[in-house]
Design an enzyme around this catalytic site. Sequence first.
Site, short mmCIF file in Angstrom:
data_model
loop_
_atom_site.label_atom_id
_atom_site.label_comp_id
_atom_site.label_asym_id
_atom_site.label_seq_id
_atom_site.Cartn_x
_atom_site.Cartn_y
_atom_site.Cartn_z
N ILE A 81 0.80 -1.23 0.00
CA ILE A 81 0.00 0.00 0.00
C ILE A 81 0.83 1.28 0.00
CG2 ILE A 81 -2.14 -0.93 0.96
CD1 ILE A 81 -1.12 -0.10 3.74
N PHE A 86 12.14 4.98 3.39
CA PHE A 86 12.71 4.14 4.42
C PHE A 86 12.00 2.80 4.60
CE2 PHE A 86 13.28 8.64 5.70
CZ PHE A 86 14.64 8.73 5.46
N ASP A 221 8.31 15.38 10.09
CA ASP A 221 8.02 15.05 8.69
C ASP A 221 6.51 15.15 8.42
OD1 ASP A 221 8.81 14.42 6.16
OD2 ASP A 221 9.00 12.26 6.51
N1 LIG Z 1 -1.33 2.39 9.28
C1 LIG Z 1 -1.46 2.59 7.98
N2 LIG Z 1 -2.64 2.35 7.37
C2 LIG Z 1 -2.77 2.52 6.03
N3 LIG Z 1 -1.76 2.95 5.22
C3 LIG Z 1 -0.56 3.20 5.77
C4 LIG Z 1 -0.34 3.02 7.16
N4 LIG Z 1 0.95 3.36 7.44
C5 LIG Z 1 1.50 3.73 6.26
N5 LIG Z 1 0.61 3.65 5.25
C6 LIG Z 1 0.85 3.97 3.82
O1 LIG Z 1 2.22 3.74 3.51
C7 LIG Z 1 2.87 4.97 3.11
C8 LIG Z 1 4.32 4.97 3.56
O2 LIG Z 1 4.37 4.86 4.99
P1 LIG Z 1 5.46 5.63 5.87
O3 LIG Z 1 5.29 7.10 5.65
O4 LIG Z 1 5.36 5.16 7.28
O5 LIG Z 1 6.81 5.12 5.21
P2 LIG Z 1 8.15 5.89 4.80
O6 LIG Z 1 8.98 4.88 4.09
O7 LIG Z 1 8.77 6.48 5.99
O8 LIG Z 1 7.60 7.00 3.81
P3 LIG Z 1 8.21 8.42 3.35
O9 LIG Z 1 9.57 8.18 2.86
O10 LIG Z 1 7.23 8.82 2.26
O11 LIG Z 1 8.13 9.35 4.51
C9 LIG Z 1 1.99 6.07 3.72
O12 LIG Z 1 2.09 7.28 3.01
C10 LIG Z 1 0.60 5.45 3.63
O13 LIG Z 1 0.07 5.64 2.35
#
Ligand SMILES: Nc1ncnc2c1ncn2[C@@H]1O[C@H](COP(=O)(O)OP(=O)(O)OP(=O)(O)O)[C@@H](O)[C@H]1O
Length: 461
Positions: A81, A86, A221
């Site tokens: 999803i 990261f 962020d």
């Molecule tokens: N609890 C959740 N329920 C539904 N979707 C989620 C959930 N957590 C994360 N996502 C989806 O996954 C995406 C990426 O999650 P997250 O921001 O935690 O990861 P990241 O690798 O740190 O992302 P970024 O580099 O964009 O900051 C979110 O933008 C969201 O669309």
Amino acid sequence: MAKARASLQRQAEELDIHNDDVKGGDPEDTLDESADPLEESGRTIDTSEDEEVDDMVAEDIERFENSFVGINKRYRLINRIGEGTFSTVYKAEDLEYYKYNNRWDVEERERRKWSSPASKTKRSARKPHYVAIKKIYVTSSPIRIFNELELLFDLKNSDSVCPLITAFRHQDQVVAVLPYFQHQDFRDYYKDMKVSEMRLYMKSLFTALREVHKKKILHRDVKPTNFLYNKWQTRGVLVDFGLAEREGTEWHQCNCTLPPDERRYRIAHSVYAQNQQAGHQTTSYPKNDSRGSRRANRAGTRGFRAPEVLLKCTQQTTIIDMWSAGVILLTLLTRRFPFFHSADDIDALLEITTIFGRKKMKEAALLHGQVFETNIPSYSEHGHSLEKIILWCTGRTDSDKNAPKKELDEEEKEAVAFLHKLLECDPARRITADEALRHPFIMKAYEDSEGDDDMVDLNEV
Ligand SMILES: Nc1ncnc2c1ncn2[C@@H]1O[C@H](COP(=O)(O)OP(=O)(O)OP(=O)(O)O)[C@@H](O)[C@H]1O
């Protein structure tokens, strides 16, 4: 709690990986660049378990299941999803839901509150429960992973922060398990959100930020993809604490926290001021400065960083998140996403200068003991009003000078008055999340939801 913490710490220490964070900045700084808000990879992938899963995604899920032994005993992976800088996030069904105490399940709690005693037992026995499994890339440092898990653990009682259900490690791979939160993609609604809806969105965001800030945690962020908003429920949750930190981490005295008199004295006696007095307009700062460059945490996402982050303030507080929230409101009002799109920090400062003008940026820089200079002639001294920018961005300007001047409507004007408080360059004067929730612009959202409560009561009768 201490036991769980110790166990998380042990898990982080056990990880035998020594890679540095994905993207490092200049070695003098801590710069973690989160995903570009424009990049497709950061886009939420819509999921419904009935939906066909892309072959590539199916392969990826299979690889994940094979590499993380035992994961499919506990979870049925459904789809990918989200993909960020990261981590990769998967939607999964929690196969062992009924074995555990699920206090984290706010939606189930709500459902039970409103359903009849008979349906409570009947339906919950069959209903599948979903989680989001965040597979943290092995290139993330154990300290970073531990930090995220620990902060999430601390925030576990907050309904507006997506809580941590549990976390697992298998060899060098760590996964965090979070409740799956149904939400809509920001790109699907930012272009046509009404001001009344923006109010509800911002109210929900500030409720989350107030909780986080109460614990003296900087999210760092805040951006639309990290605030999962369900516009039907007018409720959102903050996710991604990968860059978050506790206020006070590695603080060093910055001019911005000095009493005003002392700050003025320091500025008046700085090399910069002396050169200015001597009339050296072009050499107002030492050209061959032998001092080491300043270290400051500049982690965040391009376009959402507050001026004090860009200016390397060494005492950043939770208020940096309120600037980012302001950028979200500006995005909604201008219907431009991303609104700022700078390649680096200097570009980012210049983008802010275009709006606020040279004078404000010079003052903002001096506040943190920095000098801001630009020889780009097109930047005006006082910038442009936010009203004008919103009119430009929404095509409400007329090339015909004799045409009647177009204006923002009353609701937009209220939103802009509030926006000024968020996009305040001086962090000490920027509105806090708690104050924002008591601001008339946001208070109107409570009036709207009071109306909703009445409706619920009538249905109950
Ligand atoms: N609890 C959740 N329920 C539904 N979707 C989620 C959930 N957590 C994360 N996502 C989806 O996954 C995406 C990426 O999650 P997250 O921001 O935690 O990861 P990241 O690798 O740190 O992302 P970024 O580099 O964009 O900051 C979110 O933008 C969201 O669309």
